[in-house]
Design an enzyme around this catalytic site. Structure first.
Site, PDB file in Angstrom:
ATOM      1  N   GLU A 298      -9.821   1.468  -8.459  1.00  0.00           N
ATOM      2  CA  GLU A 298     -10.517   2.327  -9.423  1.00  0.00           C
ATOM      3  C   GLU A 298     -11.100   3.527  -8.684  1.00  0.00           C
ATOM      4  OE1 GLU A 298     -10.467   1.944 -12.575  1.00  0.00           O
ATOM      5  OE2 GLU A 298     -10.222  -0.190 -13.037  1.00  0.00           O
TER       6      GLU A 298
ATOM      7  N   ASP B 184      -2.063  -0.317 -17.121  1.00  0.00           N
ATOM      8  CA  ASP B 184      -2.331   0.176 -18.466  1.00  0.00           C
ATOM      9  C   ASP B 184      -3.301   1.349 -18.415  1.00  0.00           C
ATOM     10  OD1 ASP B 184      -4.320  -1.687 -17.607  1.00  0.00           O
ATOM     11  OD2 ASP B 184      -5.008  -1.979 -19.651  1.00  0.00           O
TER      12      ASP B 184
ATOM     13  N   GLU C 242      -6.053  -4.439 -18.046  1.00  0.00           N
ATOM     14  CA  GLU C 242      -7.448  -4.307 -17.601  1.00  0.00           C
ATOM     15  C   GLU C 242      -8.308  -3.611 -18.645  1.00  0.00           C
ATOM     16  OE1 GLU C 242     -11.003  -2.454 -15.769  1.00  0.00           O
ATOM     17  OE2 GLU C 242      -9.310  -1.464 -16.753  1.00  0.00           O
ATOM     18  N   GLU C 243      -7.723  -2.672 -19.385  1.00  0.00           N
ATOM     19  CA  GLU C 243      -8.506  -1.941 -20.379  1.00  0.00           C
ATOM     20  C   GLU C 243      -8.855  -2.797 -21.593  1.00  0.00           C
ATOM     21  OE1 GLU C 243      -9.749   0.841 -19.797  1.00  0.00           O
ATOM     22  OE2 GLU C 243      -8.503   1.911 -18.344  1.00  0.00           O
TER      23      GLU C 243
ATOM     24  N   HIS D 132      -4.636  -1.655 -12.114  1.00  0.00           N
ATOM     25  CA  HIS D 132      -4.012  -1.882 -13.428  1.00  0.00           C
ATOM     26  C   HIS D 132      -3.042  -0.770 -13.792  1.00  0.00           C
ATOM     27  CE1 HIS D 132      -6.695   1.027 -15.562  1.00  0.00           C
ATOM     28  NE2 HIS D 132      -7.606   0.616 -14.706  1.00  0.00           N
TER      29      HIS D 132
ATOM     30  N   ASP E 184      -7.017   7.043 -13.550  1.00  0.00           N
ATOM     31  CA  ASP E 184      -7.334   5.690 -14.017  1.00  0.00           C
ATOM     32  C   ASP E 184      -6.082   5.033 -14.591  1.00  0.00           C
ATOM     33  OD1 ASP E 184      -8.735   3.429 -14.781  1.00  0.00           O
ATOM     34  OD2 ASP E 184      -9.547   4.325 -16.603  1.00  0.00           O
TER      35      ASP E 184
END
Length: 394
Positions: A167, A82, A143-144, A80, A109
């Site tokens: 991740e 974001d 994703e967050e 991701h 992240d």
């Protein structure tokens, strides 16, 4: 030409710094799209096929591909774009170096792992390595929050023989993780002055009765839901709020919980378990009234929930990742589970793509004011992803 000769650590570190300079948290207009454009242009400049695909509200995924000869397996590298907000992080969008670490919002992240995936494909392209199968990179949005980016991938028919979600795992191979849902229970009482308690209905007391019933009937069952790698399912009482002041009978009380389940447990059965306890208490007590809902923050697109992830432990991707990590980084990865949720749950459960979570960096620094990535892990991670692709796609 050797892969080691076509990319170098400083080039990738600079690319990570460039990604971090572009904020992509939820208060930014377009959020991840400027990051997607930067990645897209990088691929195009390297002669790698890339496209931006609109998902929602002007926000785009970026999809890149190196096509093989057509007679090999396809590998998906994904993550991701974001991040969480900067919170209390100082100078969050300017990467700084301390003690051989990069520090900044998103370095672990997961803009750092994304950069390693991107440069693994650049290395293969620059070295003119020919593969039988395809390598696909997908940088996804959201994703967050609601995982709209990965859901869009699935609904547009993404196909692969295996996927790696980037991740941070500190180079361990995560072959499974729990599913996740946040539930909210609204207990409805009757507000009266504390001097006339008998005329009211105390919602806090009703919530206490509910919790006791959960402890007696459901918690033992949750602890018996055992997975050989993860251990048990879990539940946490995360927040409770009710009433207004000591001299008033509480007319409302809200309890919020975190429920996680191991692979093999059905989501609809979890909802039914809570509803059955509500029904049971309503039958026992005519004053008991409770409404169950999924917390707004946890609601996904209709037809999707935060499902668990699991891959066949004998899948070839696991052994390839293990061998290449040992060969390049001199570390034998642990075969373990990812302690958080990831988009791998969607790819595995809805996309039917065998998926692992694997990347450099330590998860515990993510979302913190000290988010960091070890510099010495960056080039090895890039080369590991390249060699995984070469082996898997041949």
């Amino acid at each position: 030409m050797s892969l080691k000769n076509v990319v170098n650590k400083e080039e990738i570190v600079n690319f990570i710094s460039d990604l971090v300079k572009i904020p992509s948290y939820n208060q930014i207009k377009g959020q991840e799209t400027e990051v997607a454009k930067y990645i897209h242009n990088t691929f195009i400049n390297e002669g790698i096929d890339s496209k931006l695909t609109h998902v929602a509200d002007g926000r785009c995924n970026v999809i890149a591909k190196i096509e093989g000869r057509g007679n090999g397996k396809t590998l998906l590298l994904t993550g991701h774009m974001d991040t969480v907000p900067p919170y209390d992080m100082e100078n969050p969008f300017k990467v700084r170096r301390e003690d051989n670490k990069l520090i900044g919002r998103g370095v672990v992240d997961m803009k750092g792992p994304l950069a390693c995936m991107i440069y693994s494909m650049i290395a293969i392209k620059r070295a003119d390595v020919k593969l039988n199968g395809d390598i696909i990179f997908a940088g996804v949005i959201d994703e967050e929050e609601k995982s709209l980016g990965t859901i869009d991938l699935i609904e547009k028919g993404i196909k692969a023989d295996a996927a790696i979600v980037g991740e941070p795992t500190n180079f361990d191979i995560c072959v499974t993780h729990r599913g996740l849902e946040w539930f909210e229970f609204h207990f409805h009482g009757k507000t009266v002055h504390g001097g006339k308690q008998s005329e009211g209905i105390n919602a806090i007391l009703k919530s206490s009765n509910f919790i006791q019933k959960i402890e007696e009937e459901l918690v033992p069952k949750i602890k018996e839901e055992i997975h050989p790698i993860i251990g048990s399912s879990s539940m946490n009482y995360g927040n409770i709020k009710g009433g207004t002041q000591p001299s008033t009978v509480a007319g409302e009380c809200i309890l919020k919980i975190d429920r996680r389940w191991v692979p093999g447990i059905k989501y609809e059965d979890i909802v039914k378990e809570y509803q059955n306890i509500i029904n049971e208490l309503e039958n026992e007590d005519e004053e008991f009234k409770c409404t169950l809902k999924v917390m707004d923050e946890s609601v996904m697109k209709e037809g999707y929930v935060h499902e668990a992830m699991e891959i066949d432990i004998n899948h070839s991707i696991i052994n390839i990742v293990k061998n290449k990590t040992k060969e390049i980084h001199n570390k034998t990865p642990n075969i373990t589970y990812f302690p958080a949720w990831s988009d791998g749950g969607l790819l595995s459960s809805y996309g039917k793509i065998p998926t692992i979570v694997f990347a450099p960096g330590k998860l515990e620094t993510a979302h913190s004011k000290n988010e960091q990535l070890e510099i010495d892990q960056i080039l090895p991670a890039t080369l590991i992803y390249s060699m995984i692709a070469i082996e898997f796609c041949k």
